[in-house]
Write a protein that holds these residues in place. Structure first.
Motif, mmCIF file in Angstrom:
data_model
loop_
_atom_site.group_PDB
_atom_site.id
_atom_site.type_symbol
_atom_site.label_atom_id
_atom_site.label_comp_id
_atom_site.label_asym_id
_atom_site.label_seq_id
_atom_site.Cartn_x
_atom_site.Cartn_y
_atom_site.Cartn_z
ATOM 1 N N VAL A 163 -21.992 22.511 25.441
ATOM 2 C CA VAL A 163 -21.412 21.627 24.792
ATOM 3 C C VAL A 163 -21.176 20.296 26.624
ATOM 4 N N ALA A 164 -22.381 19.491 26.286
ATOM 5 C CA ALA A 164 -21.895 18.798 27.686
ATOM 6 C C ALA A 164 -21.578 17.479 27.017
ATOM 7 N N VAL A 165 -20.549 17.081 28.039
ATOM 8 C CA VAL A 165 -19.318 15.878 28.121
ATOM 9 C C VAL A 165 -19.815 15.177 28.899
ATOM 10 N N VAL A 166 -19.633 13.732 28.041
ATOM 11 C CA VAL A 166 -20.615 12.691 29.324
ATOM 12 C C VAL A 166 -19.186 11.435 28.942
ATOM 13 N N GLY A 167 -18.551 10.553 30.113
ATOM 14 C CA GLY A 167 -17.507 9.464 30.428
ATOM 15 C C GLY A 167 -18.564 8.278 30.591
ATOM 16 N N THR A 168 -18.862 7.411 30.382
ATOM 17 C CA THR A 168 -19.807 6.463 30.580
ATOM 18 C C THR A 168 -19.589 5.436 30.303
ATOM 19 N N ASP A 169 -19.792 4.389 31.524
ATOM 20 C CA ASP A 169 -19.126 2.851 30.437
ATOM 21 C C ASP A 169 -19.333 1.591 31.137
ATOM 22 N N THR A 170 -20.216 1.238 30.764
ATOM 23 C CA THR A 170 -20.687 -0.202 31.816
ATOM 24 C C THR A 170 -19.260 -1.732 31.502
ATOM 25 N N ILE A 171 -18.464 -1.508 31.562
ATOM 26 C CA ILE A 171 -17.144 -2.546 30.776
ATOM 27 C C ILE A 171 -17.361 -3.776 31.718
ATOM 28 N N THR A 172 -18.336 -3.384 33.343
ATOM 29 C CA THR A 172 -18.055 -4.844 33.636
ATOM 30 C C THR A 172 -18.966 -6.621 32.436
ATOM 31 N N ARG A 173 -19.149 -5.908 31.675
ATOM 32 C CA ARG A 173 -20.099 -6.758 31.085
ATOM 33 C C ARG A 173 -19.052 -7.568 29.521
ATOM 34 N N PHE A 174 -17.958 -7.235 29.988
ATOM 35 C CA PHE A 174 -16.303 -7.889 29.708
ATOM 36 C C PHE A 174 -15.460 -8.417 30.998
ATOM 37 N N VAL A 175 -16.019 -8.436 31.732
ATOM 38 C CA VAL A 175 -15.078 -9.284 32.746
ATOM 39 C C VAL A 175 -15.244 -10.907 33.048
ATOM 40 N N ASP A 176 -15.198 -11.485 33.124
ATOM 41 C CA ASP A 176 -14.780 -12.454 33.714
ATOM 42 C C ASP A 176 -14.858 -12.569 34.748
ATOM 43 N N PHE A 177 -16.276 -13.333 35.733
ATOM 44 C CA PHE A 177 -15.692 -12.845 37.527
ATOM 45 C C PHE A 177 -15.703 -14.650 37.526
ATOM 46 N N THR A 178 -14.562 -14.719 37.139
ATOM 47 C CA THR A 178 -13.866 -16.504 37.674
ATOM 48 C C THR A 178 -12.299 -16.244 37.855
ATOM 49 N N THR A 179 -11.857 -17.312 38.269
ATOM 50 C CA THR A 179 -10.187 -16.433 38.566
ATOM 51 C C THR A 179 -10.092 -16.768 37.286
ATOM 52 N N PHE A 180 -10.231 -17.233 36.423
ATOM 53 C CA PHE A 180 -9.096 -17.174 34.559
ATOM 54 C C PHE A 180 -10.001 -15.427 34.641
ATOM 55 N N GLY A 181 -10.441 -15.042 34.879
ATOM 56 C CA GLY A 181 -11.072 -13.194 34.560
ATOM 57 C C GLY A 181 -9.967 -12.492 36.015
ATOM 58 N N ARG A 182 -9.542 -13.593 36.311
ATOM 59 C CA ARG A 182 -9.429 -12.825 38.406
ATOM 60 C C ARG A 182 -8.330 -10.790 37.936
ATOM 61 N N ASN A 183 -7.272 -10.540 36.282
ATOM 62 C CA ASN A 183 -7.116 -9.570 36.746
ATOM 63 C C ASN A 183 -7.350 -8.528 36.041
ATOM 64 N N ALA A 184 -8.066 -8.755 35.500
ATOM 65 C CA ALA A 184 -9.377 -7.427 35.157
ATOM 66 C C ALA A 184 -10.247 -7.299 36.165
ATOM 67 N N ALA A 185 -11.151 -8.213 36.472
ATOM 68 C CA ALA A 185 -12.085 -8.823 37.475
ATOM 69 C C ALA A 185 -12.006 -7.886 38.654
ATOM 70 N N ILE A 186 -11.026 -7.457 38.800
ATOM 71 C CA ILE A 186 -10.462 -6.908 40.631
ATOM 72 C C ILE A 186 -10.339 -5.491 39.891
ATOM 73 N N LEU A 187 -10.548 -5.285 39.188
ATOM 74 C CA LEU A 187 -9.693 -3.704 38.315
ATOM 75 C C LEU A 187 -11.384 -2.735 37.873
ATOM 76 N N PHE A 188 -12.085 -3.171 37.532
ATOM 77 C CA PHE A 188 -13.003 -2.539 36.846
ATOM 78 C C PHE A 188 -14.658 -2.449 37.602
ATOM 79 N N GLY A 189 -15.095 -1.009 37.091
ATOM 80 C CA GLY A 189 -16.431 -0.370 37.402
ATOM 81 C C GLY A 189 -17.022 -0.288 37.266
ATOM 82 N N ASP A 190 -18.627 -0.001 37.439
ATOM 83 C CA ASP A 190 -19.497 1.013 36.199
ATOM 84 C C ASP A 190 -19.289 2.487 36.475
ATOM 85 N N ALA A 191 -20.199 2.808 36.550
ATOM 86 C CA ALA A 191 -19.971 4.846 36.539
ATOM 87 C C ALA A 191 -20.373 5.477 35.088
#
Ligand code: UT7
Length: 343
Positions: free
Chosen positions: A149-177
């Motif tokens: 069985v292959a288990v894959v963890g995959t996310d491109t979460i930054t498409r749900f991130v607002d890269f302006t001051t308005f969304g900064r609490n999430a913008a600083i935290l998340f990345g894709d991999a």
């Protein structure tokens, strides 16, 4: 026994080995200095509050998606395990960012990796998704329903991130991999999962969610057009939840295996905020070697963070045969869980 009664299957204990691991990271790097140019924040603030220095961002135009990253990670894991794609019985993708509602990420990953007609489906447990997937995949093998069985963890979460001051609490935290394990039935019944824990509390879903429309906002007063389809996070509430539940799930999983914290060689934890991991380290008297961190380079990569870190640790020769490894996650839902393995 009537002629219709199925014969009981022989109950031979089956071990489950993590036969191979792999990972994939997008090529675009977004450093704290880059964020300083996009919003009101500073490298110093981000490093002090989170431990993160840079993260990777997917390149949609360049063809990077949860599916393409997941395929790359899976192919690397298969090569590492010396397993052919055609030998995989089942692929489970832990993701909350499949490119489309359907087909699932797992179906596309299976197809692109050349896994023929292997079963494939997604599981959405947010940042705890890989832990839930790992626990489930293990049981398919131990129960005799699958060999590989292959288990894959995959996310491109930054498409749900607002890269302006308005969304900064999430913008600083998340990345894709993406990260992947290939699990195989093993004649040694001692290898595999020793204990697991899985929890969720939808009553606290309001602390970390992605509103899809005006009506999705838990608090109508928080409605803002800029927040639609973007991560909505009460950072302090999630932080409190994590520092409380993290030690609890470690204790619960240890108790189920009748072990103590110092018996475990490695704690491979979801990488969200270094201060959350530090509190667990202090509480259980663990060293940096026992509870490693790599979020300074990748940030919080949702379902990918645990396999991404474990793949690095294996490549560095830090995972010895016979070691006890506890995989841990917590995230949106809210969800939290653990999976303790003899590898
Ligand atoms: O997988 C699970 C995912 N989520 C998490 O694990 C999140 C857990 N929570 C956290 O990691 C932290 O809560 C954050 C890193 C998100 C925020 O850190 P904090 O220490 O809880 O900051 P805060 O929200 O209490 O804000 C403190 C101050 C505020 O300013 P004032 O009101 O004290 O003047 C914020 O406006 O810091 C300000 N601030 C920022 N400043 C610079 C908030 N975000 C930023 C920022 N850059 N990005």
């Amino acid at each position: 026994m009537s002629a219709r009664t199925p014969k009981p299957r022989p109950q031979q204990p089956v071990g489950v080995r993590i036969a191979g691991t792999g990972a994939a990271i997008p090529s675009r790097v977004l450093s704290n200095a880059d964020l300083e140019r996009l919003m009101d924040t500073s490298d110093e603030w981000i490093v002090q509050r989170t431990g993160i220095r840079e993260r990777r961002i997917y390149d949609r135009e360049g063809g990077e998606t949860s599916e393409t990253l997941g395929t790359k990670a899976l192919l690397q894991a298969l090569e590492n395990a010396k397993v052919k794609p055609s030998e995989v019985d089942l692929i489970i993708a832990a993701t909350m960012t499949a490119d489309m509602p359907t087909p699932s990420a797992a179906c596309l990953i299976a197809h692109h990796a050349g896994c023929g007609e292997a079963g494939a489906f997604d599981l959405n447990g947010a940042c705890c998704g890989f832990i839930f997937t790992l626990n489930m995949a293990h049981e398919f093998i131990r129960g005799g329903q699958a060999k590989t069985v292959a288990v894959v963890g995959t996310d491109t979460i930054t498409r749900f991130v607002d890269f302006t001051t308005f969304g900064r609490n999430a913008a600083i935290l998340f990345g894709d991999a993406a990260g992947a394990f290939v699990l195989r039935a093993d004649p040694d019944p001692a290898v595999g999962m020793q204990a697991q824990s899985m929890h969720a509390d939808g009553g606290r879903g309001c602390h970390l969610y992605i509103p899809k429309r005006r009506e999705s906002f838990y608090n109508p007063a928080e409605y803002d057009e800029r927040a639609v389809d973007r991560i909505h996070m009460n950072g302090q509430a999630v932080f409190k939840f994590a520092v409380t539940k993290f030690p609890q799930v470690i204790e619960e999983t240890l108790a189920r295996a009748e072990l103590k914290a110092s018996d475990v060689d490695l704690y491979v934890c979801h990488q969200a905020n270094v201060r959350i991991l530090e509190s667990a380290r202090e509480r259980f008297g663990l060293s940096h070697e026992q509870l490693p961190v790599n979020m300074e380079r990748y940030g919080n990569t949702v379902a990918a963070s645990v396999p991404l870190l474990f793949n690095e640790l294996r490549a560095e020769g830090r995972v010895r045969d016979g070691s006890l490894v506890m995989f841990l996650g917590f995230g949106a839902g809210l969800t939290w869980g653990g999976s303790l393995w003899r590898v």
